[in-house]
Design an enzyme around this catalytic site. Structure first.
Site, PDB file in Angstrom:
ATOM      1  N   CYS A   9     111.513  54.719   3.509  1.00 48.69           N
ATOM      2  CA  CYS A   9     111.410  56.050   4.105  1.00 48.69           C
ATOM      3  C   CYS A   9     112.098  57.069   3.187  1.00 48.69           C
ATOM      4  O   CYS A   9     112.738  56.710   2.201  1.00 48.69           O
ATOM      5  CB  CYS A   9     112.054  56.073   5.490  1.00 48.69           C
ATOM      6  SG  CYS A   9     113.842  55.885   5.467  1.00 48.69           S
TER       7      CYS A   9
ATOM      8  N   CYS B 165     115.895  56.470   2.697  1.00 49.35           N
ATOM      9  CA  CYS B 165     116.195  55.307   1.857  1.00 49.35           C
ATOM     10  C   CYS B 165     115.878  55.606   0.394  1.00 49.35           C
ATOM     11  O   CYS B 165     116.633  55.210  -0.500  1.00 49.35           O
ATOM     12  CB  CYS B 165     115.421  54.093   2.344  1.00 49.35           C
ATOM     13  SG  CYS B 165     115.899  53.563   4.012  1.00 49.35           S
TER      14      CYS B 165
END
Length: 130
Positions: free
Chosen positions: A56, A59
């Site tokens: 995502c 991250c």
């Protein structure tokens, strides 16, 4: 985690806060795992950094910040983004993103800035102390 508490000055929400002795420190550049299940060579400096996350935006930002911290310190480290959920589960991490240094979880559940990560790496014994 006490590392994150030290860097951010915030109290941890978890109950696993404990001091780490110098012999237990990830800064020793040793992994207690028989094999590096998070992949690869620790590099000439002996520093292996894994950013665990699903891929995502948060991250990915943590991974970019980890790379920036390594560059800022002039380290030769093996920095990788691990997205395989089996590997993430094997690390025992429940909140993402997480950062592992030489196989040990040093922060999880929030995105650290590049400067916070650089400070953390210096505390762990990597790079020049400022």
């Amino acid at each position: 985690m006490w590392f994150t508490d030290f860097i951010t000055g915030q109290r941890s929400r978890s109950d696993d806060v404990r001091p780490v002795s110098p012999d237990d420190s990830p800064g020793r550049c040793e992994s207690d795992a028989p094999e590096d299940r998070f992949g690869g060579d620790a590099g000439p400096a002996g520093c292996s950094i894994r950013v665990l996350g699903t891929g995502c935006a948060l991250c990915r930002r943590q991974f970019e910040n980890a790379e920036a911290a390594v560059r800022a310190l002039g380290l030769e480290a093996d920095v990788r983004h691990v997205t395989d959920m089996r590997e993430i589960a094997a690390a025992g991490v429940l909140s993402l993103p997480a950062v592992l240094v030489n196989g040990r979880v040093v922060t999880h559940g929030r995105v650290l800035t590049a400067s916070e990560l650089a400070k953390l790496l210096r505390v762990l014994g990597f790079g020049a102390a400022h």
